[in-house]
Design a protein around this motif. Structure first.
Motif, mmCIF file in Angstrom:
data_model
loop_
_atom_site.group_PDB
_atom_site.id
_atom_site.type_symbol
_atom_site.label_atom_id
_atom_site.label_comp_id
_atom_site.label_asym_id
_atom_site.label_seq_id
_atom_site.Cartn_x
_atom_site.Cartn_y
_atom_site.Cartn_z
ATOM 1 N N TYR A 104 10.988 -7.199 -7.200
ATOM 2 C CA TYR A 104 10.199 -7.287 -5.977
ATOM 3 C C TYR A 104 11.133 -7.233 -4.781
ATOM 4 O O TYR A 104 12.362 -7.289 -4.901
ATOM 5 C CB TYR A 104 9.374 -8.576 -5.952
ATOM 6 C CG TYR A 104 10.171 -9.837 -5.696
ATOM 7 C CD1 TYR A 104 10.266 -10.383 -4.412
ATOM 8 C CD2 TYR A 104 10.847 -10.484 -6.739
ATOM 9 C CE1 TYR A 104 11.010 -11.537 -4.174
ATOM 10 C CE2 TYR A 104 11.579 -11.624 -6.510
ATOM 11 C CZ TYR A 104 11.658 -12.157 -5.228
ATOM 12 O OH TYR A 104 12.398 -13.280 -4.991
ATOM 13 N N PHE A 105 10.561 -7.109 -3.602
ATOM 14 C CA PHE A 105 11.323 -7.212 -2.363
ATOM 15 C C PHE A 105 10.437 -7.909 -1.334
ATOM 16 O O PHE A 105 9.231 -8.073 -1.543
ATOM 17 C CB PHE A 105 11.782 -5.836 -1.853
ATOM 18 C CG PHE A 105 10.664 -4.867 -1.584
ATOM 19 C CD1 PHE A 105 10.124 -4.730 -0.316
ATOM 20 C CD2 PHE A 105 10.156 -4.064 -2.609
ATOM 21 C CE1 PHE A 105 9.091 -3.846 -0.063
ATOM 22 C CE2 PHE A 105 9.138 -3.167 -2.367
ATOM 23 C CZ PHE A 105 8.595 -3.051 -1.092
ATOM 24 N N ALA A 161 13.705 -0.617 1.507
ATOM 25 C CA ALA A 161 13.249 -1.335 0.314
ATOM 26 C C ALA A 161 12.102 -0.588 -0.361
ATOM 27 O O ALA A 161 12.055 -0.487 -1.601
ATOM 28 C CB ALA A 161 12.819 -2.750 0.700
ATOM 29 N N ILE A 162 11.184 -0.052 0.420
ATOM 30 C CA ILE A 162 10.059 0.715 -0.142
ATOM 31 C C ILE A 162 10.572 1.943 -0.887
ATOM 32 O O ILE A 162 10.138 2.236 -2.009
ATOM 33 C CB ILE A 162 9.085 1.124 0.981
ATOM 34 C CG1 ILE A 162 8.356 -0.109 1.511
ATOM 35 C CG2 ILE A 162 8.089 2.172 0.491
ATOM 36 C CD1 ILE A 162 7.563 0.144 2.780
ATOM 37 N N TYR A 204 0.834 -1.201 0.000
ATOM 38 C CA TYR A 204 0.000 0.000 0.000
ATOM 39 C C TYR A 204 0.871 1.255 0.000
ATOM 40 O O TYR A 204 0.582 2.229 -0.700
ATOM 41 C CB TYR A 204 -0.924 -0.005 1.224
ATOM 42 C CG TYR A 204 -1.998 1.047 1.157
ATOM 43 C CD1 TYR A 204 -3.192 0.815 0.488
ATOM 44 C CD2 TYR A 204 -1.818 2.297 1.748
ATOM 45 C CE1 TYR A 204 -4.178 1.784 0.408
ATOM 46 C CE2 TYR A 204 -2.794 3.272 1.682
ATOM 47 C CZ TYR A 204 -3.972 3.013 1.008
ATOM 48 O OH TYR A 204 -4.926 3.988 0.921
ATOM 49 N N LEU A 205 1.949 1.233 0.776
ATOM 50 C CA LEU A 205 2.851 2.391 0.836
ATOM 51 C C LEU A 205 3.543 2.632 -0.498
ATOM 52 O O LEU A 205 3.820 3.778 -0.872
ATOM 53 C CB LEU A 205 3.888 2.191 1.943
ATOM 54 C CG LEU A 205 3.368 2.184 3.377
ATOM 55 C CD1 LEU A 205 4.492 1.905 4.360
ATOM 56 C CD2 LEU A 205 2.683 3.501 3.725
ATOM 57 N N VAL A 206 3.802 1.569 -1.235
ATOM 58 C CA VAL A 206 4.491 1.707 -2.523
ATOM 59 C C VAL A 206 3.541 2.199 -3.606
ATOM 60 O O VAL A 206 3.836 3.154 -4.324
ATOM 61 C CB VAL A 206 5.133 0.364 -2.946
ATOM 62 C CG1 VAL A 206 5.646 0.448 -4.391
ATOM 63 C CG2 VAL A 206 6.284 0.011 -2.018
ATOM 64 N N HIS A 207 2.396 1.566 -3.732
ATOM 65 C CA HIS A 207 1.564 1.753 -4.928
ATOM 66 C C HIS A 207 0.330 2.625 -4.733
ATOM 67 O O HIS A 207 -0.278 3.031 -5.720
ATOM 68 C CB HIS A 207 1.128 0.381 -5.465
ATOM 69 C CG HIS A 207 2.260 -0.496 -5.890
ATOM 70 N ND1 HIS A 207 3.062 -0.204 -6.974
ATOM 71 C CD2 HIS A 207 2.752 -1.652 -5.344
ATOM 72 C CE1 HIS A 207 3.981 -1.140 -7.105
ATOM 73 N NE2 HIS A 207 3.820 -2.037 -6.138
#
Length: 558
Positions: free
Chosen positions: A544-545, A476-477, A444-447
């Motif tokens: 990905y991570f 990572a984010i 959610y924080l990424v996209h």
């Protein structure tokens, strides 16, 4: 207050202005500039600049036409400029939407009440009728002002045509001389500077036959929107001078519902709400143990019916307003009884809002914040303010102020969204939620959040109190966000400038070295399909991570 039909007022209703071509010219200029700023560009300064151009042109034309503007009309600049300005500082799409709506509402009120200054006393009916008349003016007045101006023109005396030609001839001769010079100098400058040459070529590319469809479409919407803008300007400068009869406060529809029927409706709804509240206090507010007895977990009970409670609250306000407008209350006793039932209803709706607020708190405690949950928090607070205002309007018989109250509530709601900086707030709360030992919703924080969240991500990643595991996840984010940002090609022209984008760019550049070296994982997935009797294999690769053993998708490989 009734307006006398003086000759001056009659002249105003004829939609005559001293410079009938000025609104057409200014509207077209504004639309051409806006097209150049916005066409195929990312959202940035354009909306703010458009609003500034509209306001500046309006006040210039008002001065040219010598139109008096009451001081109360200038108060509308507050919501207009707040909404327009904050589109530069807030990137979250939800906040941007409400900022734009607030700006448009302010502009509409300015258009229908600029010269009479009565907007503070408008009821909903005046606002609705004003909008309908504004739409009519946008369609009719651009042509009407030209026709009426032509009718009032005196027949030109002998020799006037020659005099007109003598006025126009210098401009015509100037253009004839200037165009060849522009072509020569333009060619020389294009040869001298490659960047200037590219810009000049891109301008002339518009007129190539393959770009004809685009050119025609842009010309069409510029002329169409310019035409409607002209009508809006004419309405604002001329028709908004007509004062509206808003006193005494006569109802639009005479009350037709008897007080007995109204008392039955309000009484039964109050009883239903009271039974619901009793159950809420017995189970929900009393804790998890009582709910478990009925076979529900606390989380299941909290998740059920949250949005239904919000809908009930909104519908209750609407029902009470309609009952108040349509119920006959001829005696003092019936008025007091109706008010008592209405205030009781509002109090119980307030209790249900408290229940909904607590349910949302449990949502957030279990799963963290999302945009919808954060906006609903703020919405419920301002819905509670509206409930209090409705109760006060009933007590003091001031429902005619409802339009103004709704505008203030919407202004406060939008201002709160801006002050909170929604995506930054969500990021901070979700990181604190993870720091307390709950799972982090990294995807959610990424996209799902805009660049408004980037400063909060960096702050938490750099904070000494952040746990090593959470700090690794945040790194990572940020590495994924930087990769996505670079892939999208962020460089743009100055109309695309945005404060949040600029802040994010600065932070990413400061930390680019270590974020670029973060080892995002690469994964390949293959799929086999048949077509025309042949088997084909497609390979899809993406970065990905991992966070807490969960794979978080970042972006595809080119």
């Amino acid at each position: 207050m009734m307006t006398e039909h003086t000759p001056e007022n009659l002249k105003e209703t004829q939609v005559q202005i001293a410079t009938p071509f000025l609104p057409h010219i200014i509207s077209l200029i504004i639309m051409v500039i806006f097209d150049q700023l916005a066409w195929e560009r990312k959202f940035g300064l354009q909306f703010f600049l458009l609003v500034l151009m509209i306001l500046l042109a309006l006040f210039i034309m008002a001065r040219v036409e010598k139109k008096h503007i009451p001081w109360r009309s200038y108060l509308l600049l507050a919501p207009i400029l707040l909404g327009a300005t904050m589109t530069i500082f807030q990137k979250a799409s939800s906040t941007t939407f409400f900022n734009i709506v607030l700006t448009l509402l302010g502009l509409i009120l300015l258009a229908i009440a600029l010269r009479n200054g009565q907007w503070l006393g408008y009821r909903i009916r005046e606002v609705a009728m004003g909008i309908l008349l504004l739409i009519e003016s946008m369609i009719v007045d651009p042509i009407k002002i030209l026709i009426e101006n032509k009718r009032t023109q005196k027949k030109p005396p002998a020799g006037e045509k020659n005099r007109t030609w003598r006025r126009i001839r210098p401009f015509f001769i100037g253009l004839v001389i200037a165009i060849p010079l522009l072509l020569i100098f333009g060619a020389l400058l294009a040869s001298a500077d490659l960047i200037f040459r590219e810009q000049l070529s891109s301008f002339f590319d518009l007129f190539k036959i393959e770009n004809l469809a685009e050119l025609l479409f842009r010309t069409f919407y510029i002329i169409t929107l310019g035409y409607f803008m002209t009508g809006a300007y004419v309405h604002t400068l001329v028709r908004s001078a007509k004062e509206k009869d808003i006193t005494p406060d006569k109802p639009l529809v005479q009350p037709f519902l008897g007080h007995v029927e109204a008392f039955i409706v309000l009484g039964l709804v109050n009883l239903l709400f009271l039974s619901f509240i009793i159950i809420q206090f017995r189970y929900f507010f009393a804790g998890q143990a009582n709910i478990s007895i009925e076979g529900f977990t606390y989380a299941e009970y909290a998740r059920r019916g949250f949005f239904e409670l919000i809908i009930v609250a909104v519908l209750s306000l609407g029902v009470f307003y309609l009952m108040s407008a349509f119920t006959k209350r001829s005696t003092r006793a019936t008025r007091r009884t109706f008010s008592a039932l209405g205030i009781l209803l509002m109090l119980q709706v307030g209790c249900m809002l408290v229940s909904a607020f607590q349910r949302l708190s449990l949502y957030e405690a279990a799963y963290g914040f999302t945009t919808l949950r954060a906006m609903t928090y703020i919405f419920m607070i301002w819905l509670g303010v509206l409930i209090i205002a409705v109760a006060l309007m009933e007590v003091f018989n001031q429902f005619k102020r409802l339009a103004l109250v709704l505008l203030i509530i919407f202004f406060g709601f939008t201002l709160t969204l801006n002050l909170f900086n929604l995506d930054r707030f969500i990021t901070q709360r979700n990181i604190a939620h993870a720091q307390a030992g709950n799972p982090l919703d990294a995807s959610y924080l990424v996209h799902n959040l805009s660049v408004d969240s980037v400063p909060a991500l960096f702050e938490a990643e750099q904070a000494s109190e952040t746990s090593p595991e959470l700090k690794e996840a945040l790194t990572a984010i940020l590495a994924c966000k930087l990769t996505l940002r670079d892939h999208s090609g962020r460089e743009g022209s100055w109309p695309e400038w945005h404060f949040s984008e600029s802040t994010a760019d600065r932070l990413f550049e400061q930390h680019r070295g270590r974020l670029e070296n973060y080892p995002l994982s690469l994964k390949s997935e293959s799929s086999i399909y048949e077509e025309g009797g042949q088997r084909f294999e497609d390979t899809y690769q993406y970065y990905y991570f991992e966070v807490g053993g969960e794979e978080i998708y970042c972006m595809p490989v080119d």
